[in-house]
Design a protein around this motif. Structure first.
Motif, mmCIF file in Angstrom:
data_model
loop_
_atom_site.group_PDB
_atom_site.id
_atom_site.type_symbol
_atom_site.label_atom_id
_atom_site.label_comp_id
_atom_site.label_asym_id
_atom_site.label_seq_id
_atom_site.Cartn_x
_atom_site.Cartn_y
_atom_site.Cartn_z
ATOM 1 N N GLU A 1 0.828 -1.209 0.000
ATOM 2 C CA GLU A 1 0.000 0.000 0.000
ATOM 3 C C GLU A 1 0.865 1.263 0.000
ATOM 4 O OE1 GLU A 1 -4.095 -1.220 2.319
ATOM 5 O OE2 GLU A 1 -2.218 -1.203 3.482
ATOM 6 N N LEU A 2 2.003 1.201 0.674
ATOM 7 C CA LEU A 2 2.907 2.351 0.665
ATOM 8 C C LEU A 2 3.437 2.616 -0.744
ATOM 9 C CD1 LEU A 2 4.503 4.549 2.106
ATOM 10 C CD2 LEU A 2 6.249 2.842 2.670
ATOM 11 N N LEU A 3 3.776 1.552 -1.466
ATOM 12 C CA LEU A 3 4.249 1.730 -2.838
ATOM 13 C C LEU A 3 3.134 2.279 -3.732
ATOM 14 C CD1 LEU A 3 6.450 -1.459 -3.278
ATOM 15 C CD2 LEU A 3 7.229 0.921 -3.202
ATOM 16 N N GLN A 4 1.929 1.786 -3.547
ATOM 17 C CA GLN A 4 0.813 2.323 -4.324
ATOM 18 C C GLN A 4 0.623 3.812 -4.046
ATOM 19 O OE1 GLN A 4 -0.945 0.855 -6.690
ATOM 20 N NE2 GLN A 4 0.102 -1.118 -6.448
ATOM 21 N N ALA A 5 0.803 4.208 -2.786
ATOM 22 C CA ALA A 5 0.698 5.629 -2.443
ATOM 23 C C ALA A 5 1.810 6.447 -3.099
ATOM 24 C CB ALA A 5 0.748 5.800 -0.921
ATOM 25 N N GLU A 6 2.991 5.858 -3.186
ATOM 26 C CA GLU A 6 4.098 6.573 -3.846
ATOM 27 C C GLU A 6 3.813 6.756 -5.335
ATOM 28 O OE1 GLU A 6 7.808 8.288 -4.929
ATOM 29 O OE2 GLU A 6 6.487 8.343 -3.182
ATOM 30 N N TYR A 7 3.240 5.768 -5.972
ATOM 31 C CA TYR A 7 2.892 5.919 -7.393
ATOM 32 C C TYR A 7 1.858 7.032 -7.572
ATOM 33 C CZ TYR A 7 4.899 1.179 -7.485
ATOM 34 O OH TYR A 7 5.713 0.093 -7.326
ATOM 35 N N LEU A 8 0.890 7.078 -6.663
ATOM 36 C CA LEU A 8 -0.126 8.132 -6.734
ATOM 37 C C LEU A 8 0.504 9.494 -6.472
ATOM 38 C CD1 LEU A 8 -3.034 9.119 -6.959
ATOM 39 C CD2 LEU A 8 -3.359 8.504 -4.546
ATOM 40 N N ARG A 9 1.429 9.545 -5.516
ATOM 41 C CA ARG A 9 2.099 10.820 -5.228
ATOM 42 C C ARG A 9 2.779 11.381 -6.471
ATOM 43 N NH1 ARG A 9 7.008 13.219 -4.026
ATOM 44 N NH2 ARG A 9 8.178 11.326 -4.517
ATOM 45 N N MET A 10 3.472 10.548 -7.202
ATOM 46 C CA MET A 10 4.188 11.019 -8.390
ATOM 47 C C MET A 10 3.216 11.476 -9.468
ATOM 48 S SD MET A 10 7.300 11.056 -7.641
ATOM 49 C CE MET A 10 8.023 11.355 -9.264
ATOM 50 N N ALA A 11 2.091 10.801 -9.604
ATOM 51 C CA ALA A 11 1.095 11.211 -10.594
ATOM 52 C C ALA A 11 0.492 12.564 -10.227
ATOM 53 C CB ALA A 11 0.002 10.150 -10.717
ATOM 54 N N LEU A 12 0.190 12.760 -8.942
ATOM 55 C CA LEU A 12 -0.368 14.039 -8.495
ATOM 56 C C LEU A 12 0.666 15.152 -8.597
ATOM 57 C CD1 LEU A 12 -2.305 12.714 -5.375
ATOM 58 C CD2 LEU A 12 -3.314 13.565 -7.511
ATOM 59 N N LYS A 13 1.900 14.837 -8.290
ATOM 60 C CA LYS A 13 2.982 15.822 -8.420
ATOM 61 C C LYS A 13 3.079 16.311 -9.860
ATOM 62 C CE LYS A 13 7.967 16.259 -7.495
ATOM 63 N NZ LYS A 13 8.499 16.376 -8.869
ATOM 64 N N ARG A 14 2.953 15.422 -10.813
ATOM 65 C CA ARG A 14 3.010 15.804 -12.220
ATOM 66 C C ARG A 14 1.863 16.748 -12.568
ATOM 67 N NH1 ARG A 14 5.710 13.362 -16.222
ATOM 68 N NH2 ARG A 14 7.245 13.194 -14.534
ATOM 69 N N ARG A 15 0.680 16.498 -12.034
ATOM 70 C CA ARG A 15 -0.454 17.393 -12.300
ATOM 71 C C ARG A 15 -0.202 18.781 -11.705
ATOM 72 N NH1 ARG A 15 -5.847 14.455 -10.397
ATOM 73 N NH2 ARG A 15 -6.704 16.481 -11.080
ATOM 74 N N ILE A 16 0.405 18.822 -10.537
ATOM 75 C CA ILE A 16 0.712 20.113 -9.908
ATOM 76 C C ILE A 16 1.776 20.855 -10.713
ATOM 77 C CG2 ILE A 16 1.687 21.178 -7.840
ATOM 78 C CD1 ILE A 16 0.366 18.852 -6.262
ATOM 79 N N GLU A 17 2.746 20.129 -11.247
ATOM 80 C CA GLU A 17 3.793 20.761 -12.053
ATOM 81 C C GLU A 17 3.217 21.449 -13.283
ATOM 82 O OE1 GLU A 17 6.269 17.412 -12.738
ATOM 83 O OE2 GLU A 17 7.426 17.662 -10.868
ATOM 84 N N ARG A 18 2.142 20.906 -13.827
ATOM 85 C CA ARG A 18 1.524 21.528 -15.006
ATOM 86 C C ARG A 18 0.955 22.910 -14.666
ATOM 87 N NH1 ARG A 18 -1.035 16.150 -15.823
ATOM 88 N NH2 ARG A 18 0.381 14.933 -17.144
ATOM 89 N N ILE A 19 0.522 23.089 -13.430
ATOM 90 C CA ILE A 19 0.048 24.409 -13.014
ATOM 91 C C ILE A 19 1.193 25.414 -13.070
ATOM 92 C CG2 ILE A 19 -0.831 25.743 -11.044
ATOM 93 C CD1 ILE A 19 -2.392 23.237 -10.221
ATOM 94 N N PHE A 20 2.374 25.002 -12.648
ATOM 95 C CA PHE A 20 3.517 25.909 -12.648
ATOM 96 C C PHE A 20 4.036 26.188 -14.055
ATOM 97 C CE2 PHE A 20 4.059 24.066 -8.243
ATOM 98 C CZ PHE A 20 3.608 25.205 -7.598
ATOM 99 N N GLN A 21 3.644 25.386 -15.026
ATOM 100 C CA GLN A 21 4.044 25.667 -16.403
ATOM 101 C C GLN A 21 3.326 26.894 -16.959
ATOM 102 O OE1 GLN A 21 3.341 22.025 -18.549
ATOM 103 N NE2 GLN A 21 4.985 20.914 -17.486
#
Length: 604
Positions: free
Chosen positions: A345-365
């Motif tokens: 479950e921790l690894l699944q959370a890490e995969y989700l974290r990276m996906a959400l981080k990418r969405r946040i990065e698009r805001i900064f673009q």
């Protein structure tokens, strides 16, 4: 002595004036052991030992106090950060130990001349945003004793807000360096993870922890952060400032993302203060871009409502199980939550974290930074007693996601609510854009100056000061001619991701010449007796692009060292003297723009 800024502290000692020993012993004697902001106050002998070491450092510098930017300045340290000679408790007496050395960040500040006045209270093990989860007592808000101070860095924020010290160190994992700043009308600088080493810090979530800075002004917070920062080979989470950081200069009219549907948990006073802040920004020409805040909310939930809480268990779980009676029950409950999750479950959370981080990065673009309320509401101490977990969770609404997304952040005062409580906002940007946030913070400080903490002292309104030194990874260069903004060669700076820092003048020691047969037309600057102050722009160029910029400089121009009006020395354009006899002396115009305007106005 109440509420002095760093500049004012330096003024006390200037030119052999007041001595640190007299001032700091008087200050130490005024502190009360029963003040819940303090866990440990330095003793007289401990203070004398620091003063002796400071005198030795000055003597080694030939008596030059100015070489130590924090000479004789007192500061406080959150009691989960090691200070040699003082116990570290992390808010839990049973956990206390005597550190053998200063934490890396503390050592850097001491080397810069600062003096540790004591250790400050916190939510136990830095687990909380309220400032009440401590056996040393709840730290009340500096403006209203019925309200929380914010946590976990409660004491560190409080002693700055009350003007006891000009700055302090806190830590920030989920907002602990920002929420107390917002609640106490001070600046909270949450740096990029790894810029300030966490060696010597009791870990909460080691991969996310940051050493943070509280101060009365943006200039002070940034100066302290720079003094405390540095790559630490003995901290596996320390990071070097990267070269060639993508340009993030907000300029005069930045684009700031704001939550499309902000949440205030029915706090009408906070909502009104937020709307007033947005109105002031619009009036100043700032573009506000509503964005979907759901990626940030979903990411924030991972920290305490998902398997990432396992990192707190990794740091503290064994101690909590050995000393159940010594640990705050709310803190213990948070740590024990980790036992409900699996490694998968921790690894699944890490995969989700990276996906959400990418969405946040698009805001900064498409936006320069994200602007949020520092906290959606300001609970009372009674609120927290009745709803200890829920009230705390509400305070992390705008903060918990930041370190998980690897962002930098700067909490700023934003005026007072109608009920007399401070309201704060926070700027969030990608990692390594700390300097850009500070530059905007200085602009906001001029647009909406605040009283200094809870001291009642007004901030001096004046021209925003540029930082005295460039950020790591940049070279500061002064330009006086064709590279000025709007001039033909300015693109050479822009395409190298250089950023305009300030417009100023040289020291009154230069003469300016219009060179002959140059395309495009260029001036030459030369140091000379009988010189004058010449208009220049100061730019920061990424180190990785500086060499290619210098390669474009044609003879008889060269890059040398220029002295600015305030005595700083930076790189800048100089001219070989052999061509000046054929050039026109245009010093009287005071700058290249003025000369070109004159040529345009003169009939052909």
């Amino acid at each position: 002595m109440n509420g002095l800024t760093l500049e004012e502290w330096r003024g006390l000692y200037a030119e052999g004036g007041s001595e640190p020993a007299r001032i700091l012993h008087t200050l130490r004697a005024s502190l009360r052991a029963d003040d819940p902001a303090w866990v440990h106050i330095v003793g007289e002998s401990g203070l004398d030992a620091q003063l002796s070491a400071l005198a030795e450092r000055v003597a080694a510098l030939g008596g030059d106090r100015a070489a130590l930017p924090l000479y004789g300045v007192p500061f406080a340290v959150k009691d989960n950060i090691d200070v040699q000679g003082m116990p570290t408790t992390a808010g839990c007496p049973a956990y206390a130990y005597e550190p053998a050395a200063h934490a890396f960040a503390v050592a850097r500040l001491v080397e810069a001349g600062a003096i540790v006045l004591g250790k400050t209270n916190l939510d136990q093990f830095a687990t909380g945003l309220v400032g009440t989860r401590s056996p040393y007592g709840a730290v009340a808000n500096a403006f209203d004793p019925t309200r929380v101070s914010g946590g976990s860095s409660s004491g560190s924020a409080d002693v700055v807000a009350r003007g006891i010290v000009p700055f302090s160190l806190g830590t920030d994992t989920a907002g602990s360096g920002r929420v107390p700043a917002g609640f106490n009308n001070i600046v909270g600088l949450k740096p990029t993870r790894g810029w300030l080493s966490t060696r010597g810090v009791v870990p909460a979530c080691r991969s996310l922890d940051c050493v943070s800075v509280f101060a009365l002004t943006v200039d002070d917070a940034e100066l302290v952060a720079r003094a405390a920062a540095g790559y630490d080979e003995d901290d596996p989470y320390s990071r070097q400032w990267p070269r060639g950081v993508p340009r993030r200069e907000m300029g005069q009219h930045p684009r700031l993302a704001v939550p499309e549907h902000p949440e205030f948990h029915a706090d009408a006073q906070a909502e009104a203060a937020w709307q007033a802040t947005l109105a002031r920004l619009r009036q100043a020409g700032v573009s506000l871009v509503p964005v979907d805040f759901s990626p940030m909310r979903e990411l924030a939930k991972l920290l305490y409502e998902g398997p990432f809480v396992a990192e707190r268990h990794a740091s503290l779980g064994a101690f909590v199980e050995r000393h159940p009676a010594e640990v705050d029950p709310v803190v213990a409950g948070i740590v024990r939550q980790a036992q409900a999750y699996t490694a998968s479950e921790l690894l699944q959370a890490e995969y989700l974290r990276m996906a959400l981080k990418r969405r946040i990065e698009r805001i900064f673009q498409r936006c320069d930074a994200l602007l949020v309320p520092t906290a959606p509401t300001h609970p009372t101490l009674q609120d927290v007693r009745e709803r200890p977990v829920a009230a705390n969770a509400e305070l992390g609404y705008y903060t918990n996601f930041v370190n998980l997304a690897d962002c930098s952040a700067l909490a700023l005062p934003a005026g007072m609510r109608a009920d007399g409580l401070p309201f704060g906002v926070t700027l969030v940007a990608p990692a390594w854009h700390d300097c850009a946030l500070a530059n905007f913070g200085r602009c906001w400080q001029q647009l909406a100056p605040w009283t200094l903490g809870a001291t009642g002292r007004a901030m001096t309104r004046g021209a925003a000061r540029a930082p005295s030194t460039p950020c790591e990874g940049f070279v500061r260069v002064a330009v006086a001619g064709a590279h000025l903004s709007g001039m033909p060669l300015n693109y050479q700076l822009v395409e190298r991701d250089a950023r305009l820092v300030e417009r100023t003048t040289t020291a009154p020691a230069y003469r300016l010449y219009a060179l002959t047969d140059t395309v495009p037309p260029k001036p030459g600057l030369a140091r000379a007796s009988g010189g004058a102050a010449i208009d220049v722009e100061v730019w920061d160029i990424p180190v990785g692009h500086f060499g290619s910029f210098v390669a474009l400089v044609p003879a008889p121009l060269a890059i040398g060292t220029l002295e600015l009006a305030d005595g700083r020395c930076v790189k800048g354009f100089v001219c070989e003297p052999w061509v000046l006899a054929q050039a026109r002396d245009i010093t009287a115009f005071g700058g290249w723009r003025n000369y070109l305007d004159y040529l345009t106005a003169v009939p052909a």
